[in-house]
Write a protein that holds these residues in place. Structure first.
Motif, PDB file in Angstrom:
ATOM      1  N   ARG A   1      51.114  44.880  31.356  1.00 16.37           N
ATOM      2  CA  ARG A   1      52.451  45.227  32.012  1.00 16.37           C
ATOM      3  C   ARG A   1      52.487  46.292  32.959  1.00 16.37           C
ATOM      4  NH1 ARG A   1      53.947  48.038  26.400  1.00 16.37           N
ATOM      5  NH2 ARG A   1      51.738  48.709  26.832  1.00 16.37           N
ATOM      6  N   ALA A   2      51.367  46.834  33.461  1.00 19.27           N
ATOM      7  CA  ALA A   2      51.288  47.774  34.502  1.00 19.27           C
ATOM      8  C   ALA A   2      50.866  47.205  35.746  1.00 19.27           C
ATOM      9  CB  ALA A   2      50.374  49.015  34.069  1.00 19.27           C
ATOM     10  N   LEU A   3      51.850  47.196  36.660  1.00 22.56           N
ATOM     11  CA  LEU A   3      51.679  46.515  37.987  1.00 22.56           C
ATOM     12  C   LEU A   3      50.445  47.049  38.820  1.00 22.56           C
ATOM     13  CD1 LEU A   3      52.333  44.692  40.372  1.00 22.56           C
ATOM     14  CD2 LEU A   3      53.855  46.798  41.282  1.00 22.56           C
ATOM     15  N   VAL A   4      49.866  48.272  38.872  1.00 21.11           N
ATOM     16  CA  VAL A   4      48.821  48.842  39.344  1.00 21.11           C
ATOM     17  C   VAL A   4      47.610  48.269  38.525  1.00 21.11           C
ATOM     18  CG1 VAL A   4      48.721  50.686  37.701  1.00 21.11           C
ATOM     19  CG2 VAL A   4      47.505  50.844  40.148  1.00 21.11           C
ATOM     20  N   TYR A   5      47.559  47.713  37.393  1.00 20.77           N
ATOM     21  CA  TYR A   5      46.360  47.311  36.493  1.00 20.77           C
ATOM     22  C   TYR A   5      46.292  45.905  37.107  1.00 20.77           C
ATOM     23  CZ  TYR A   5      45.889  51.213  33.447  1.00 20.77           C
ATOM     24  OH  TYR A   5      45.710  52.496  32.685  1.00 20.77           O
ATOM     25  N   ARG A   6      47.393  45.258  37.199  1.00 24.38           N
ATOM     26  CA  ARG A   6      47.265  43.832  37.697  1.00 24.38           C
ATOM     27  C   ARG A   6      46.590  43.800  39.169  1.00 24.38           C
ATOM     28  NH1 ARG A   6      52.464  43.517  35.659  1.00 24.38           N
ATOM     29  NH2 ARG A   6      53.391  43.283  37.549  1.00 24.38           N
ATOM     30  N   GLN A   7      47.056  44.807  39.817  1.00 28.49           N
ATOM     31  CA  GLN A   7      46.429  44.837  41.456  1.00 28.49           C
ATOM     32  C   GLN A   7      44.940  45.093  41.262  1.00 28.49           C
ATOM     33  OE1 GLN A   7      49.107  47.899  42.848  1.00 28.49           O
ATOM     34  NE2 GLN A   7      50.436  46.367  43.828  1.00 28.49           N
ATOM     35  N   ILE A   8      44.594  45.989  40.267  1.00 26.81           N
ATOM     36  CA  ILE A   8      43.223  46.370  40.210  1.00 26.81           C
ATOM     37  C   ILE A   8      42.322  45.134  39.743  1.00 26.81           C
ATOM     38  CG2 ILE A   8      41.499  47.657  39.072  1.00 26.81           C
ATOM     39  CD1 ILE A   8      43.460  50.064  39.235  1.00 26.81           C
ATOM     40  N   LEU A   9      43.001  44.292  38.832  1.00 30.78           N
ATOM     41  CA  LEU A   9      42.293  43.129  38.034  1.00 30.78           C
ATOM     42  C   LEU A   9      42.273  42.015  39.609  1.00 30.78           C
ATOM     43  CD1 LEU A   9      41.170  41.471  36.085  1.00 30.78           C
ATOM     44  CD2 LEU A   9      43.230  40.525  35.560  1.00 30.78           C
ATOM     45  N   SER A  10      43.038  41.963  40.220  1.00 26.13           N
ATOM     46  CA  SER A  10      43.092  41.074  41.390  1.00 26.13           C
ATOM     47  C   SER A  10      41.966  41.611  42.418  1.00 26.13           C
ATOM     48  CB  SER A  10      44.325  40.929  42.096  1.00 26.13           C
ATOM     49  OG  SER A  10      44.359  40.129  43.313  1.00 26.13           O
ATOM     50  N   GLU A  11      41.822  42.727  42.723  1.00 20.88           N
ATOM     51  CA  GLU A  11      40.789  43.210  43.525  1.00 20.88           C
ATOM     52  C   GLU A  11      39.525  43.204  42.965  1.00 20.88           C
ATOM     53  OE1 GLU A  11      41.481  47.351  44.420  1.00 20.88           O
ATOM     54  OE2 GLU A  11      43.413  46.997  45.201  1.00 20.88           O
ATOM     55  N   ILE A  12      39.314  43.373  41.818  1.00 20.72           N
ATOM     56  CA  ILE A  12      38.099  43.136  40.897  1.00 20.72           C
ATOM     57  C   ILE A  12      37.566  41.526  41.127  1.00 20.72           C
ATOM     58  CG2 ILE A  12      36.663  42.974  38.546  1.00 20.72           C
ATOM     59  CD1 ILE A  12      38.457  45.573  38.007  1.00 20.72           C
ATOM     60  N   LYS A  13      38.472  40.786  40.841  1.00 26.75           N
ATOM     61  CA  LYS A  13      38.362  39.284  40.929  1.00 26.75           C
ATOM     62  C   LYS A  13      37.827  38.877  42.540  1.00 26.75           C
ATOM     63  CE  LYS A  13      40.843  37.730  37.233  1.00 26.75           C
ATOM     64  NZ  LYS A  13      42.117  36.691  36.408  1.00 26.75           N
ATOM     65  N   GLU A  14      38.603  39.572  43.430  1.00 23.95           N
ATOM     66  CA  GLU A  14      38.322  39.142  44.793  1.00 23.95           C
ATOM     67  C   GLU A  14      36.886  39.536  45.163  1.00 23.95           C
ATOM     68  OE1 GLU A  14      39.842  40.142  49.240  1.00 23.95           O
ATOM     69  OE2 GLU A  14      41.225  40.854  47.491  1.00 23.95           O
ATOM     70  N   HIS A  15      36.549  40.857  44.545  1.00 23.50           N
ATOM     71  CA  HIS A  15      35.002  41.388  44.788  1.00 23.50           C
ATOM     72  C   HIS A  15      33.956  40.669  44.143  1.00 23.50           C
ATOM     73  CE1 HIS A  15      32.470  44.721  46.530  1.00 23.50           C
ATOM     74  NE2 HIS A  15      31.958  44.462  45.233  1.00 23.50           N
ATOM     75  N   PHE A  16      34.135  40.261  42.747  1.00 24.02           N
ATOM     76  CA  PHE A  16      33.130  39.911  42.034  1.00 24.02           C
ATOM     77  C   PHE A  16      33.203  38.242  41.717  1.00 24.02           C
ATOM     78  CE2 PHE A  16      33.196  44.507  41.001  1.00 24.02           C
ATOM     79  CZ  PHE A  16      31.686  44.761  41.014  1.00 24.02           C
ATOM     80  N   GLY A  17      34.125  37.870  42.042  1.00 23.73           N
ATOM     81  CA  GLY A  17      34.525  36.535  42.137  1.00 23.73           C
ATOM     82  C   GLY A  17      34.322  35.855  40.553  1.00 23.73           C
ATOM     83  N   ASP A  18      33.450  34.929  40.241  1.00 23.06           N
ATOM     84  CA  ASP A  18      33.202  34.255  39.027  1.00 23.06           C
ATOM     85  C   ASP A  18      32.464  35.057  38.095  1.00 23.06           C
ATOM     86  OD1 ASP A  18      30.870  33.894  40.163  1.00 23.06           O
ATOM     87  OD2 ASP A  18      30.802  31.751  40.104  1.00 23.06           O
ATOM     88  N   LYS A  19      31.876  36.434  38.651  1.00 20.52           N
ATOM     89  CA  LYS A  19      31.239  37.204  37.595  1.00 20.52           C
ATOM     90  C   LYS A  19      32.099  37.746  36.736  1.00 20.52           C
ATOM     91  CE  LYS A  19      26.857  36.491  39.041  1.00 20.52           C
ATOM     92  NZ  LYS A  19      26.021  35.984  37.977  1.00 20.52           N
ATOM     93  N   VAL A  20      33.407  38.022  36.844  1.00 20.22           N
ATOM     94  CA  VAL A  20      34.203  38.452  36.190  1.00 20.22           C
ATOM     95  C   VAL A  20      34.533  37.634  34.832  1.00 20.22           C
ATOM     96  CG1 VAL A  20      36.738  39.470  35.947  1.00 20.22           C
ATOM     97  CG2 VAL A  20      35.355  39.602  38.151  1.00 20.22           C
ATOM     98  N   PHE A  21      34.643  38.332  33.786  1.00 16.66           N
ATOM     99  CA  PHE A  21      34.807  37.681  32.494  1.00 16.66           C
ATOM    100  C   PHE A  21      36.207  37.134  32.473  1.00 16.66           C
ATOM    101  CE2 PHE A  21      30.805  39.177  31.325  1.00 16.66           C
ATOM    102  CZ  PHE A  21      30.238  38.345  30.307  1.00 16.66           C
ATOM    103  N   LYS A  22      36.754  36.061  31.857  1.00 19.25           N
ATOM    104  CA  LYS A  22      37.978  35.505  31.921  1.00 19.25           C
ATOM    105  C   LYS A  22      38.851  36.410  30.884  1.00 19.25           C
ATOM    106  CE  LYS A  22      36.724  30.738  33.150  1.00 19.25           C
ATOM    107  NZ  LYS A  22      36.856  29.391  32.855  1.00 19.25           N
TER     108      LYS A  22
END
Length: 256
Positions: A188-209
């Motif tokens: 529900r928190a916009l900042v958390y969704r933004q951080i998740l997006s950054e993590i996926k951008e940085h670590f790619g498919d290493k991020v657990f779904k």
């Protein structure tokens, strides 16, 4: 073959121990024989499994410092297929003592060698530092799981840990990043969704779904000496940890 996985992030408070204990419990519930090595002087993985760390006769400390056989340190837990090499505050002085010992970064590796084939998975809970204990864990491991809470400092700590993995590869070429697990997530928190997006951008498919949601049942389970799948098996946190564990098993099968 036994898989040795360490859970580490140089930032504390990211759900590292919680993730180690709960993935280990899920693996054991799925029929895998699992040993948790509590390598943190705080002994949170030990108490989180209902073991009184103040009453231990022997701990991981005795194995890595004194060479005491680790098989005589390992305890049965109340959970089928789940075993523990416990820790307590004795380990707090290990960083200093290890500095004077030969092969100081391979003491845990040597301790695990005689018993590792007894388990399907050995899961190492690291302290939130880059000291000698963490170097021991990385030297002994095949894989690293990086728990990250949705904040900048946890992301920064994860990046530093990845750099450390690259350095350790010079002495342990088998070591690789298994994956990144996002913990304490609130969609529900916009900042958390933004951080998740950054993590996926940085670590790619290493991020657990699967992400681990903020969940009071997960937070309160350690105070009962229980993994969340036994404390509140139907809560969203327990279901998320089971999903992450199944992803882990699939990743390890794909990695051979």
């Amino acid at each position: 073959m036994t898989k040795i996985i360490c859970f580490t992030n140089q930032k504390g408070g990211v759900g590292k121990t919680t993730t180690c204990v709960n993935i280990s419990a899920c693996l054991s519930a799925l029929g895998k024989k699992v040993l948790i090595v509590d390598l943190s002087p705080q002994g949170n993985a030990t108490s989180g499994l209902g073991i009184d760390k103040h009453k231990l006769e022997k701990s991981v400390y005795n194995s890595i410092i004194d060479g005491f056989p680790l098989e005589k340190v390992v305890l049965n837990t109340q959970f089928k297929n789940l075993f523990l090499a416990p820790s307590n505050l004795d380990l707090a002085g290990a960083e200093i003592e290890l500095a004077t010992l030969s092969g100081r970064n391979k003491r845990l590796l040597s301790a695990l060698e005689p018993i590792k084939e007894n388990y399907d998975f050995i899961m190492i809970d690291c302290p939130p530092t880059t000291g000698t204990l963490t170097l021991n864990a990385l030297t002994a491991s095949d894989r690293v799981i990086l728990p990250i809470s949705p904040d900048f400092f946890a992301m920064e700590g994860a990046c530093q840990t990845v750099n450390l993995i690259k350095l350790i590869n010079k002495i342990n070429q088998n070591l690789s990043l298994c994956g990144v697990v996002l913990t304490a997530y609130d969609q529900r928190a916009l900042v958390y969704r933004q951080i998740l997006s950054e993590i996926k951008e940085h670590f790619g498919d290493k991020v657990f779904k699967t992400v681990i949601p903020q969940n009071v049942r997960v937070a309160e389970a350690p105070s009962h000496g229980l993994p969340v799948i036994y404390h509140a098996p139907n809560c969203i946190g327990a279901k998320a940890y089971f999903a992450v564990t199944k992803e882990l098993i699939k990743r390890e099968k794909n990695n051979g």
